[in-house]
Design a protein around this motif. Structure first.
Motif, PDB file in Angstrom:
ATOM      1  N   MET A   1       0.884  -1.156  -0.115  1.00  0.00           N
ATOM      2  CA  MET A   1      -0.026  -0.010   0.153  1.00  0.00           C
ATOM      3  C   MET A   1       0.694   1.225  -0.005  1.00  0.00           C
ATOM      4  O   MET A   1       1.995   1.293   0.697  1.00  0.00           O
ATOM      5  CB  MET A   1      -0.796  -0.055   1.304  1.00  0.00           C
ATOM      6  N   TYR A   2       0.250   2.443  -0.640  1.00  0.00           N
ATOM      7  CA  TYR A   2       1.186   3.510  -0.622  1.00  0.00           C
ATOM      8  C   TYR A   2       0.355   5.077  -0.228  1.00  0.00           C
ATOM      9  O   TYR A   2      -1.038   4.468  -0.426  1.00  0.00           O
ATOM     10  CB  TYR A   2       1.932   3.954  -1.998  1.00  0.00           C
ATOM     11  N   SER A   3       0.726   5.730   0.119  1.00  0.00           N
ATOM     12  CA  SER A   3       0.009   6.968   0.175  1.00  0.00           C
ATOM     13  C   SER A   3       0.773   8.300  -0.005  1.00  0.00           C
ATOM     14  O   SER A   3       1.890   8.323   0.248  1.00  0.00           O
ATOM     15  CB  SER A   3      -0.416   6.906   1.881  1.00  0.00           C
ATOM     16  N   GLY A   4      -0.098   9.304  -0.214  1.00  0.00           N
ATOM     17  CA  GLY A   4       0.609  10.571  -0.491  1.00  0.00           C
ATOM     18  C   GLY A   4      -0.263  11.587   0.438  1.00  0.00           C
ATOM     19  O   GLY A   4      -1.241  11.327   0.515  1.00  0.00           O
ATOM     20  N   SER A   5       0.837  12.553   1.041  1.00  0.00           N
ATOM     21  CA  SER A   5       0.086  13.544   2.032  1.00  0.00           C
ATOM     22  C   SER A   5       0.392  14.970   2.034  1.00  0.00           C
ATOM     23  O   SER A   5       1.314  15.403   1.337  1.00  0.00           O
ATOM     24  CB  SER A   5       0.475  13.039   3.530  1.00  0.00           C
ATOM     25  N   GLU A   6      -0.399  15.669   2.508  1.00  0.00           N
ATOM     26  CA  GLU A   6      -0.230  17.171   2.645  1.00  0.00           C
ATOM     27  C   GLU A   6       1.134  17.626   3.599  1.00  0.00           C
ATOM     28  O   GLU A   6       1.691  18.582   3.211  1.00  0.00           O
ATOM     29  CB  GLU A   6      -1.503  17.915   3.030  1.00  0.00           C
ATOM     30  N   ASP A   7       1.546  16.393   3.931  1.00  0.00           N
ATOM     31  CA  ASP A   7       2.772  16.857   4.630  1.00  0.00           C
ATOM     32  C   ASP A   7       4.118  16.705   3.826  1.00  0.00           C
ATOM     33  O   ASP A   7       5.146  16.541   4.470  1.00  0.00           O
ATOM     34  CB  ASP A   7       2.990  15.612   5.990  1.00  0.00           C
ATOM     35  N   GLY A   8       3.824  16.431   2.583  1.00  0.00           N
ATOM     36  CA  GLY A   8       4.779  16.448   1.734  1.00  0.00           C
ATOM     37  C   GLY A   8       5.634  15.180   1.449  1.00  0.00           C
ATOM     38  O   GLY A   8       6.808  15.099   1.124  1.00  0.00           O
ATOM     39  N   THR A   9       5.027  13.936   2.007  1.00  0.00           N
ATOM     40  CA  THR A   9       5.729  12.494   1.722  1.00  0.00           C
ATOM     41  C   THR A   9       4.700  11.806   1.114  1.00  0.00           C
ATOM     42  O   THR A   9       3.526  11.785   1.163  1.00  0.00           O
ATOM     43  CB  THR A   9       5.957  12.160   3.366  1.00  0.00           C
ATOM     44  N   VAL A  10       5.642  10.769   0.547  1.00  0.00           N
ATOM     45  CA  VAL A  10       5.124   9.586   0.015  1.00  0.00           C
ATOM     46  C   VAL A  10       5.346   8.264   0.888  1.00  0.00           C
ATOM     47  O   VAL A  10       6.614   8.104   1.116  1.00  0.00           O
ATOM     48  CB  VAL A  10       5.230   9.282  -1.426  1.00  0.00           C
ATOM     49  N   LYS A  11       4.305   7.835   1.417  1.00  0.00           N
ATOM     50  CA  LYS A  11       5.032   6.551   2.053  1.00  0.00           C
ATOM     51  C   LYS A  11       4.420   5.122   1.479  1.00  0.00           C
ATOM     52  O   LYS A  11       3.370   4.993   1.018  1.00  0.00           O
ATOM     53  CB  LYS A  11       4.204   6.813   3.679  1.00  0.00           C
ATOM     54  N   ILE A  12       5.344   4.205   1.805  1.00  0.00           N
ATOM     55  CA  ILE A  12       4.942   2.691   1.392  1.00  0.00           C
ATOM     56  C   ILE A  12       4.537   2.096   2.804  1.00  0.00           C
ATOM     57  O   ILE A  12       5.458   1.989   3.815  1.00  0.00           O
ATOM     58  CB  ILE A  12       5.892   2.196   0.677  1.00  0.00           C
ATOM     59  N   TRP A  13       3.493   1.320   2.786  1.00  0.00           N
ATOM     60  CA  TRP A  13       3.293   0.402   3.938  1.00  0.00           C
ATOM     61  C   TRP A  13       3.031  -1.061   3.667  1.00  0.00           C
ATOM     62  O   TRP A  13       2.701  -1.486   2.449  1.00  0.00           O
ATOM     63  CB  TRP A  13       1.612   0.840   4.245  1.00  0.00           C
ATOM     64  N   ASP A  14       3.483  -2.017   4.519  1.00  0.00           N
ATOM     65  CA  ASP A  14       3.377  -3.384   4.499  1.00  0.00           C
ATOM     66  C   ASP A  14       2.247  -3.709   5.479  1.00  0.00           C
ATOM     67  O   ASP A  14       2.252  -3.557   6.636  1.00  0.00           O
ATOM     68  CB  ASP A  14       4.637  -4.049   4.817  1.00  0.00           C
ATOM     69  N   LEU A  15       1.066  -4.266   4.847  1.00  0.00           N
ATOM     70  CA  LEU A  15      -0.011  -4.592   5.532  1.00  0.00           C
ATOM     71  C   LEU A  15       0.319  -5.567   6.766  1.00  0.00           C
ATOM     72  O   LEU A  15      -0.776  -5.733   7.629  1.00  0.00           O
ATOM     73  CB  LEU A  15      -1.049  -4.937   4.701  1.00  0.00           C
ATOM     74  N   ARG A  16       1.152  -6.043   6.497  1.00  0.00           N
ATOM     75  CA  ARG A  16       1.632  -7.456   7.368  1.00  0.00           C
ATOM     76  C   ARG A  16       2.421  -6.913   8.637  1.00  0.00           C
ATOM     77  O   ARG A  16       2.677  -7.687   9.610  1.00  0.00           O
ATOM     78  CB  ARG A  16       2.059  -8.335   6.630  1.00  0.00           C
ATOM     79  N   ALA A  17       2.999  -5.720   8.748  1.00  0.00           N
ATOM     80  CA  ALA A  17       4.010  -5.249   9.418  1.00  0.00           C
ATOM     81  C   ALA A  17       3.395  -4.005  10.196  1.00  0.00           C
ATOM     82  O   ALA A  17       2.591  -3.095   9.328  1.00  0.00           O
ATOM     83  CB  ALA A  17       5.348  -5.023   8.938  1.00  0.00           C
ATOM     84  N   PRO A  18       3.846  -3.391  11.290  1.00  0.00           N
ATOM     85  CA  PRO A  18       3.405  -2.109  11.778  1.00  0.00           C
ATOM     86  C   PRO A  18       4.446  -0.901  11.123  1.00  0.00           C
ATOM     87  O   PRO A  18       5.606  -1.317  10.779  1.00  0.00           O
ATOM     88  CB  PRO A  18       3.851  -2.272  13.246  1.00  0.00           C
ATOM     89  N   GLY A  19       3.707   0.037  11.369  1.00  0.00           N
ATOM     90  CA  GLY A  19       4.387   1.397  10.629  1.00  0.00           C
ATOM     91  C   GLY A  19       4.558   1.354   9.163  1.00  0.00           C
ATOM     92  O   GLY A  19       4.320   0.267   8.373  1.00  0.00           O
ATOM     93  N   CYS A  20       5.209   2.288   8.790  1.00  0.00           N
ATOM     94  CA  CYS A  20       5.689   2.478   7.105  1.00  0.00           C
ATOM     95  C   CYS A  20       7.066   1.834   6.974  1.00  0.00           C
ATOM     96  O   CYS A  20       7.810   1.922   7.702  1.00  0.00           O
ATOM     97  CB  CYS A  20       5.312   3.942   6.508  1.00  0.00           C
ATOM     98  N   GLN A  21       7.030   1.372   5.815  1.00  0.00           N
ATOM     99  CA  GLN A  21       8.579   0.659   5.503  1.00  0.00           C
ATOM    100  C   GLN A  21       9.330   1.703   4.746  1.00  0.00           C
ATOM    101  O   GLN A  21      10.715   1.580   4.753  1.00  0.00           O
ATOM    102  CB  GLN A  21       8.142  -0.559   4.663  1.00  0.00           C
ATOM    103  N   ARG A  22       8.691   2.534   4.115  1.00  0.00           N
ATOM    104  CA  ARG A  22       9.815   3.739   3.329  1.00  0.00           C
ATOM    105  C   ARG A  22       9.037   4.886   3.515  1.00  0.00           C
ATOM    106  O   ARG A  22       7.832   5.070   3.052  1.00  0.00           O
ATOM    107  CB  ARG A  22       9.896   3.108   1.766  1.00  0.00           C
ATOM    108  N   GLU A  23       9.849   5.967   3.124  1.00  0.00           N
ATOM    109  CA  GLU A  23       9.082   7.409   3.104  1.00  0.00           C
ATOM    110  C   GLU A  23       9.916   8.085   2.234  1.00  0.00           C
ATOM    111  O   GLU A  23      11.089   8.025   2.264  1.00  0.00           O
ATOM    112  CB  GLU A  23       9.191   7.965   4.534  1.00  0.00           C
TER     113      GLU A  23
END
Length: 224
Positions: free
Chosen positions: A1-23
């Motif tokens: 999963m990936y997300s983009g935010s008004e905080d100026g970042t793009v994050k990559i998430w692993d749904l099987r693990a806590p927290g984001c894996q890359r930013e």
């Protein structure tokens, strides 16, 4: 999963693990992020008008371009086969590039067309899916209350869909490209038949703006 935010970042998430894996740091509010069909690149557009390609293999930004300085990129869409990318901005303009693979397996942008799609903000642009072939369309939704359907072959206007009374925020094609669902600030979603340009169903029930929509109607129309 990936997300983009008004905080100026793009994050990559692993749904099987806590927290984001890359930013990845875009340094401006991110309005749109899409995944390249090669599954190894993300393409983001931000409020300052930057488009960046994030290489998930090298974990870095492999390409950066600015179609119009200080003009926010509102929406990005990539053709299902990875051959085209379209960026829509606050001036109502859509920029179209061919996507080419470079010698180092990086995606290169070759300018193809500049389309003045609307006189006001383009809020969403979307290329038609694989099973829409041989027809290829680009849908654009706008703050001018309309949705426009463009032929990709020559970028001529195929249809203008009129019926919403406020901003049209989102759209999604049916799997065969015969229908389009739209969402608007007029609180409704509409189902359009693209062959006629008519709204064949209006979905009502929200009390404030309807800002996004999704559609699941199967993956292979030939299986029906």
């Amino acid at each position: 999963m990936y997300s983009g935010s008004e905080d100026g970042t793009v994050k990559i998430w692993d749904l099987r693990a806590p927290g984001c894996q890359r930013e990845y740091e875009s340094r401006a509010a991110v309005n749109t992020v899409v995944l390249h069909p090669n599954q190894t690149e993300l393409i983001s557009g931000d409020q300052n008008g930057n488009i960046r390609v994030w290489d998930l293999t090298t974990n870095s930004c492999s390409c950066e371009l600015v179609p119009e300085v200080d003009t926010a990129v509102r929406s990005l869409t990539v053709m299902w086969d990875g051959s085209l990318v379209v960026a829509a901005n606050n001036n109502g303009t859509c920029y179209v590039w061919r996507l080419l693979r470079g010698t180092q397996m990086m995606t290169n942008f070759e300018p193809l067309h500049k389309l003045q799609a609307h006189d006001k903000v383009v809020l969403k642009c979307l290329l038609s899916p694989e099973y829409c072939e041989p027809n290829k369309y680009l849908a654009t939704t706008s703050s001018d209350h309309t949705v426009k359907i463009w032929n990709i072959f020559d970028f001529s206007l195929a249809r203008t869909l009129k019926g919403h009374s406020r901003w049209v925020w989102d759209c999604v094609f049916s799997v065969d490209g015969a229908f389009l669902v739209t969402a608007s600030s007029d609180t409704t979603a509409r189902l359009w038949e693209l062959s006629t340009g008519e709204a064949i169903r209006v979905y009502q029930g929200h009390h404030k703006a309807t800002v996004c929509c999704a559609l699941h109607d199967g993956t292979d129309p030939s299986a029906v």
